[in-house]
Design a protein around this motif. Structure first.
Motif, PDB file in Angstrom:
ATOM      1  N   SER A 116       0.664  -0.909   0.241  1.00  0.00           N
ATOM      2  CA  SER A 116      -0.281   0.160   0.228  1.00  0.00           C
ATOM      3  C   SER A 116       1.016   1.361   0.279  1.00  0.00           C
ATOM      4  O   SER A 116       0.307   1.938  -0.335  1.00  0.00           O
ATOM      5  CB  SER A 116      -0.973   0.001   1.419  1.00  0.00           C
ATOM      6  OG  SER A 116      -0.520   0.627   1.839  1.00  0.00           O
ATOM      7  N   GLY A 117       2.057   1.350  -0.070  1.00  0.00           N
ATOM      8  CA  GLY A 117       3.213   2.552   0.833  1.00  0.00           C
ATOM      9  C   GLY A 117       4.072   2.505   1.054  1.00  0.00           C
ATOM     10  O   GLY A 117       4.280   1.208   1.887  1.00  0.00           O
ATOM     11  N   LEU A 118       4.753   3.444   1.879  1.00  0.00           N
ATOM     12  CA  LEU A 118       5.076   3.452   2.666  1.00  0.00           C
ATOM     13  C   LEU A 118       5.039   3.828   4.336  1.00  0.00           C
ATOM     14  O   LEU A 118       4.652   4.624   3.832  1.00  0.00           O
ATOM     15  CB  LEU A 118       7.058   4.240   2.416  1.00  0.00           C
ATOM     16  CG  LEU A 118       7.516   4.649   3.223  1.00  0.00           C
ATOM     17  CD1 LEU A 118       8.785   3.237   3.766  1.00  0.00           C
ATOM     18  CD2 LEU A 118       8.787   5.428   2.909  1.00  0.00           C
ATOM     19  N   HIS A 119       5.543   3.262   5.152  1.00  0.00           N
ATOM     20  CA  HIS A 119       4.818   3.883   6.599  1.00  0.00           C
ATOM     21  C   HIS A 119       6.346   3.867   7.466  1.00  0.00           C
ATOM     22  O   HIS A 119       7.011   3.027   7.709  1.00  0.00           O
ATOM     23  CB  HIS A 119       4.113   1.974   7.331  1.00  0.00           C
ATOM     24  CG  HIS A 119       2.931   2.728   5.581  1.00  0.00           C
ATOM     25  ND1 HIS A 119       1.667   2.821   6.288  1.00  0.00           N
ATOM     26  CD2 HIS A 119       2.736   1.167   5.094  1.00  0.00           C
ATOM     27  CE1 HIS A 119       1.494   2.340   5.221  1.00  0.00           C
ATOM     28  NE2 HIS A 119       1.598   1.221   4.192  1.00  0.00           N
ATOM     29  N   ILE A 120       6.420   4.796   7.858  1.00  0.00           N
ATOM     30  CA  ILE A 120       7.599   4.993   9.685  1.00  0.00           C
ATOM     31  C   ILE A 120       6.590   4.757  10.792  1.00  0.00           C
ATOM     32  O   ILE A 120       6.057   6.140  11.230  1.00  0.00           O
ATOM     33  CB  ILE A 120       8.139   6.450   8.281  1.00  0.00           C
ATOM     34  CG1 ILE A 120       8.148   7.016   7.113  1.00  0.00           C
ATOM     35  CG2 ILE A 120       9.232   6.704   9.732  1.00  0.00           C
ATOM     36  CD1 ILE A 120       8.776   8.155   6.735  1.00  0.00           C
ATOM     37  N   ILE A 121       7.421   4.210  11.638  1.00  0.00           N
ATOM     38  CA  ILE A 121       7.022   3.839  12.632  1.00  0.00           C
ATOM     39  C   ILE A 121       8.149   4.290  13.577  1.00  0.00           C
ATOM     40  O   ILE A 121       9.434   3.966  13.080  1.00  0.00           O
ATOM     41  CB  ILE A 121       6.674   2.953  12.645  1.00  0.00           C
ATOM     42  CG1 ILE A 121       5.613   2.897  12.231  1.00  0.00           C
ATOM     43  CG2 ILE A 121       6.440   2.318  14.452  1.00  0.00           C
ATOM     44  CD1 ILE A 121       5.911   0.874  11.341  1.00  0.00           C
ATOM     45  N   ASN A 122       7.872   5.025  14.308  1.00  0.00           N
ATOM     46  CA  ASN A 122       8.891   4.983  15.138  1.00  0.00           C
ATOM     47  C   ASN A 122       8.832   4.132  16.481  1.00  0.00           C
ATOM     48  O   ASN A 122       8.176   4.112  17.130  1.00  0.00           O
ATOM     49  CB  ASN A 122       8.679   7.052  16.379  1.00  0.00           C
ATOM     50  CG  ASN A 122       9.495   7.065  17.565  1.00  0.00           C
ATOM     51  OD1 ASN A 122      10.566   6.298  17.410  1.00  0.00           O
ATOM     52  ND2 ASN A 122       8.948   7.397  18.766  1.00  0.00           N
ATOM     53  N   VAL A 123      10.123   3.762  16.649  1.00  0.00           N
ATOM     54  CA  VAL A 123      10.967   2.737  17.470  1.00  0.00           C
ATOM     55  C   VAL A 123      11.802   3.084  18.916  1.00  0.00           C
ATOM     56  O   VAL A 123      12.822   2.303  18.740  1.00  0.00           O
ATOM     57  CB  VAL A 123      10.480   1.225  17.229  1.00  0.00           C
ATOM     58  CG1 VAL A 123       9.880   0.646  16.148  1.00  0.00           C
ATOM     59  CG2 VAL A 123      11.877   1.784  15.902  1.00  0.00           C
TER      60      VAL A 123
END
Length: 535
Positions: free
Chosen positions: A339-346
């Motif tokens: 679906s696309g690019l997802h950016i997750i703060n970890v």
């Protein structure tokens, strides 16, 4: 055991601090209803203090998503730029300097971009039936095709080192290509693996190949014209991707989740452990003791591999599509899921280390204060400063409220501090150490005055030694993190007592809380002996 965080209501705490009588005992009844606040009241002023159940720390959070025009399959990060292999829409170049607002920079069509690697302002794309595509990305807004090499089968992934491309080429194993001249790449050699080469990772002169139903294949590529097999390990599923750290291989093994393999002897790899993810493990990367798995319709799975024999799930984040690619950079996970690019703060919890200085914030709810040293004191000839709790962080501005953790048992600087450890606490300003000396005045229970002394443990009887205990039941040996709540238990051989705030005092022109030790961890019942480690 439940943890509670303190929420002040109103700003009357300053009035309380200046009161002549300090109330130091409260009763707390946690709310029965889920999510309801519990409150405690100061009896003379009526100030309400709310206690709310504390949320888990450092929960992964979605920062943003970017809908690519095709189906986002693979991703690579270089600096503030994300490069997405977007299947039929080729290469998408995305500015992620602000991870909450990614924006397109440029793109270039290829046949069917699956995965990619970035090196020296060039993008190397494993492009399915079109083999290897080499793109000049020195101008991010106008990428240009430099050259290509048509591999014999389906190019799935590529790794780059020393002007050589190593392509996982499905039924044709690994293809090694000289890309010194990107306009005219030349075939050097190949190694026909027994399975279907889906992923490849290069570490030094070793290529690790995720070889589908034939598991993990380990190749010696020190002579790229003549690669040789070092060893192999047959995983139970379909080996799709591999990551390596500290001689351990982490294999995304489709329906069999994460497989963890000891690679200290490449000729005889051994299974250490495994973790059955809920979805289909198709991508994997590692940072520190955490493995991040792109798990198909189950999104991102974050697994703790501190003990590789017994990995445990830390958390997960559902993504809207089918997670395939995952990389991590600067505590952010970039995941592609068609679906696309997802950016997750970890952003991980920051470990407390020996040799590093921190502040200690007292958790008594009516007055937020920090452990500090102020003025001179005399108990024995070596004592230097009185210790108080002050509303200002580093009230004198020269490190009076900053304390360095030193090991009382010889652990070296840089070693993580754990619950149950014995420590010295050195004041940054005076370079003297937290200690107890003499009975505190005006008390009916055996409290002791807290001072600093030039020696780490002035009499060798434990007066300057402090044991770190968890307020929430964490077991001994568990690493201590910044923002953890702790008790500090003095180890004087005559009697062990806990660091507490006590009553109003003055030092110079400032009103403070005195600091004593008490037989009870929280001598007043709520937070007086609870300290938060602040970076």
């Amino acid at each position: 055991m439940k943890k509670w965080q303190i929420v002040r209501k109103g700003r009357q705490w300053l009035t309380l601090m200046l009161a002549t009588v300090m109330w130091m005992s409260v009763a707390v009844s946690p709310a029965q209803a889920s999510g309801q606040l519990s409150t405690i009241s100061h009896p003379s002023s009526g100030v309400q203090i709310a206690l709310a159940e504390e949320s888990p720390k450092k929960t992964p959070t979605l920062l943003s998503s970017f809908d690519t025009p095709g189906e986002a399959y693979g991703v690579a990060i270089s600096g503030n730029t994300a490069y997405v292999a977007d299947l039929d829409s080729g290469l998408q170049i995305i500015d992620v300097k602000d991870p909450t607002a990614p924006k397109i920079l440029g793109s270039i069509d290829t046949h069917r971009a699956l995965r990619l690697a970035i090196a020296d302002n060039k993008a190397y794309i494993a492009d399915w039936t079109s083999g290897l595509q080499i793109i000049d990305v020195s101008n991010l807004e106008a990428p240009q095709l430099l050259g290509s090499f048509d591999t014999p089968d389906y190019a799935h992934e590529v790794a780059i080192a020393d002007n050589k491309a190593y392509v996982a080429d499905y039924g044709s194993g690994v293809q090694i290509i000289d890309v010194k001249d990107p306009a005219d790449p030349k075939h050097l050699s190949s190694f026909n693996t027994p399975g279907s080469a889906l992923g490849v990772l290069l570490v030094g002169n070793t290529a690790y190949v995720a070889d589908g139903k034939s598991g993990l294949q380990i190749l010696d590529v020190s002579h790229p014209n003549a690669p040789t097999l070092l060893g192999s390990f047959d995983t139970p599923g379909v080996a799709y991707k591999v990551a390596i750290a500290d001689n351990i291989a982490y294999v995304a093994d489709e329906e069999y989740g994460l497989q963890i393999i000891d690679m200290s002897n490449s000729e005889a790899p051994k299974l250490l452990g495994s973790f059955d993810t809920p979805g289909i493990a198709l991508g994997v990367t590692i940072a520190g003791n955490r493995v991040y798995v792109a798990d198909g319709y189950s999104g991102l799975q974050i697994i703790d591999v501190t003990n590789p024999n017994a990995p445990t799930l830390l958390s997960n984040v559902d993504t809207p599509g089918y997670a395939l690619g995952v990389v991590i950079a600067d505590n952010k996970v970039y995941i592609t899921d068609l679906s696309g690019l997802h950016i997750i703060n970890v952003d991980e919890e920051k470990t407390v280390n020996y040799g590093t200085s921190y502040h200690l914030e007292n958790q008594w709810p009516f007055v937020l204060t920090y452990l500090d040293a102020c003025g001179d004191t005399y108990c024995v000839p070596t004592t230097q400063l009185s210790v108080f709790a002050d509303a200002e962080l580093d009230q004198a501005g020269v490190g009076t409220g900053t304390w360095k953790f030193e090991s009382a048992t010889g652990a070296s600087a840089g070693t993580p501090v754990s619950f149950g450890d014995l420590v010295y606490l050195q004041n940054k300003s005076s370079q003297s150490y937290l200690d107890i000396c003499g009975l505190a005045a005006c008390t009916s229970t055996p409290k002791f005055s807290v001072v600093t002394d030039v020696k780490p443990d002035r009499d060798g009887e434990g007066t300057g030694v402090w044991k770190i205990e968890s307020t929430t039941g964490a077991s001994a040996g568990t690493p201590v993190s910044v923002d953890d709540l702790i008790y500090l238990k003095n180890q004087w051989s005559v009697g062990q007592t806990y660091l507490n705030v006590d009553r109003l005092v003055t030092c110079g022109s400032r009103t403070k809380l005195s600091v004593v030790t008490d037989p009870e961890p929280n001598q007043a019942g709520v937070g007086t002996g609870t300290w938060k480690i602040v970076d």
